[in-house]
Motif scaffolding. Structure first.
Motif, PDB file in Angstrom:
ATOM      1  N   GLY A 155       0.787  -1.216   0.000  1.00 50.98           N
ATOM      2  CA  GLY A 155       0.000   0.000   0.000  1.00 50.98           C
ATOM      3  C   GLY A 155       0.827   1.278   0.000  1.00 50.98           C
ATOM      4  O   GLY A 155       0.508   2.228  -0.719  1.00 50.98           O
ATOM      5  N   ASP A 156       1.899   1.282   0.742  1.00 46.09           N
ATOM      6  CA  ASP A 156       2.630   2.540   0.860  1.00 46.09           C
ATOM      7  C   ASP A 156       3.468   2.865  -0.379  1.00 46.09           C
ATOM      8  O   ASP A 156       3.975   3.979  -0.514  1.00 46.09           O
ATOM      9  N   GLN A 159       1.003   4.695  -4.601  1.00 44.44           N
ATOM     10  CA  GLN A 159       0.862   5.974  -5.293  1.00 44.44           C
ATOM     11  C   GLN A 159       2.089   6.283  -6.149  1.00 44.44           C
ATOM     12  O   GLN A 159       1.967   6.692  -7.308  1.00 44.44           O
ATOM     13  N   ALA A 179      -4.640   0.735  -0.801  1.00 46.74           N
ATOM     14  CA  ALA A 179      -4.364   2.162  -0.638  1.00 46.74           C
ATOM     15  C   ALA A 179      -5.173   2.921  -1.670  1.00 46.74           C
ATOM     16  O   ALA A 179      -5.449   2.410  -2.749  1.00 46.74           O
TER      17      ALA A 179
ATOM     18  N   ASP B  23      -4.756   5.259   8.997  1.00 47.65           N
ATOM     19  CA  ASP B  23      -3.497   5.695   8.410  1.00 47.65           C
ATOM     20  C   ASP B  23      -3.062   7.054   8.980  1.00 47.65           C
ATOM     21  O   ASP B  23      -1.922   7.243   9.372  1.00 47.65           O
TER      22      ASP B  23
END
Lengths: 228, 228
Positions: A155-156, A159, A179, B23
């Motif tokens: 997820g991190d 982007q 995410a 988050d």
DNA sequence: CCGTGTGAAATTATTCACAGCC
DNA sequence: GGCTGTGAATAATTTCACACGG
């Protein structure tokens, strides 16, 4: 009606109809009514007819739809008469499972390459597809004319990876990373979030428990002769 | 407003908000406005406020929402304050990937057992969970008080397996198998279909190509001095 | 007749816009 | 002053119901 802009909700159901039709075609069925197709796809028949009417008038009144013909029309409409090159980004557990999942290739989605940030994974072969370093993204996307990327990264990282893919020319992303990612106007994005689906189920599951409790309460009150 | 029946579309977004809130909470943020939460969740702020209003009035006018408090409220609403036992059916590629996917356990979904029809898989351990033969379904579901099943079996087995699970007491199914399955009234069903999502993207991808062609055509006509 | 195709009606979801409160 | 909470307006989707054609 034959001309365009099919409602999004309708587009999202066409692949479902397509699968049902292909399934029945393989069983030798040549014609289906909206009611039969509805049953096979798990929706109601009015929806089937309305959705199909956006494609054109491909049915025969009093009879139904010719299965092969309808398969061809839906396939054309969905853009499945051509093959699509994709890249799969992320060669972890989920990425490998996706690579091994036959359903993509069956439907004309070829995984041209798997990309990963981890040098240890580079050179591996998963389901017959080579793993390249993410630095090769631009080159591969260009050379293989990739329009669609499948994102299965943590997820991190999602982007950042998505930004690079868009930069390199990808115009559709299917995001499996847990995410929220932002893409520019003109790029399509869909997401599949495994745990979100479970959480939605938990909501309804909980309501079921709560209403069972209430019902039990009501039964108990009733048995006890107390007012409701 | 504090009493019930949250619209389905709204329920489906709550897990998204929850993830964004968790988050930000981990990043030390204590308060968020609907606009900030909207940005983090990838929706617009009116939707956030409307959705949250179904839960109650948990914000502070002029300020925003207390992150920890809102996390607690959404979690309670979704039924995530308790742990849920699940069974994962299908120990193939996808099943194993799902078992290894940490996101379930993180959110309180414990995989009590993996079930598979293949005797060769029985006794294996995947992500610390033992694989049992499908014949054990009834016993395990009863003993472990399983309400939710995750289905990752081949498409042609899906309906039969689902029937057995419901029979054994499962009341929610998350279906990853590429098949439409029917469940009785009162049983929740959600599906995640990997290739359907790609097919939806292909539709929009194709439209992009077609309209590019049209635009090029328009440009060409324009350059050629021909009428549109 | 039977089942499609489709306007019209009903329902559901989204967005607007602003009163109300901190 | 800023942001929530929410009715009211709008848009999207689903469902109804029936005219129409094979």
């Amino acid at each position: 009606m034959s001309q365009r802009q099919i409602p999004e909700a309708s587009v999202a159901r066409l692949p479902l109809y397509l699968r049902a039709l292909i399934d029945r075609a393989e069983a030798g069925v040549e014609s289906m009514s909206s009611g039969e197709l509805a049953a096979a796809a798990g929706v109601n028949s009015a929806k089937i007819r309305k959705d199909l009417s956006y494609l054109g008038s491909y049915g025969t009144r009093g009879v139904g739809y010719d299965v092969e013909y309808l398969i061809a029309q839906i396939s054309r409409e969905l853009g499945l008469t051509q093959d699509w090159s994709t890249v799969l980004v992320g060669a972890g557990n989920l990425g490998q499972a996706l690579a091994n999942y036959g359903g993509f290739a069956d439907r004309g989605f070829r995984i041209a390459a798997i990309l990963d940030a981890d040098p240890a994974k580079v050179g591996m072969t998963v389901a017959g597809v080579e793993v390249f370093h993410q630095d090769q993204a631009e080159r591969i996307i260009r050379e293989e004319d990739v329009a669609i990327a499948i994102l299965a990264v943590p997820g991190d990282a999602a982007q950042e990876v998505a930004d690079r893919l868009v930069e390199a020319g990808v115009t559709s992303i299917l995001n499996f990373a847990p995410a929220v990612i932002q893409v520019p106007e003109g790029v399509s994005l869909r997401k599949v979030d495994l745990s979100i689906e479970l959480q939605i189920l938990a909501y309804y599951e909980q309501r079921r428990l709560v209403s069972d409790d209430l019902a039990n309460g009501a039964v108990r009150r009733h048995l006890d002769g107390l007012p409701d």
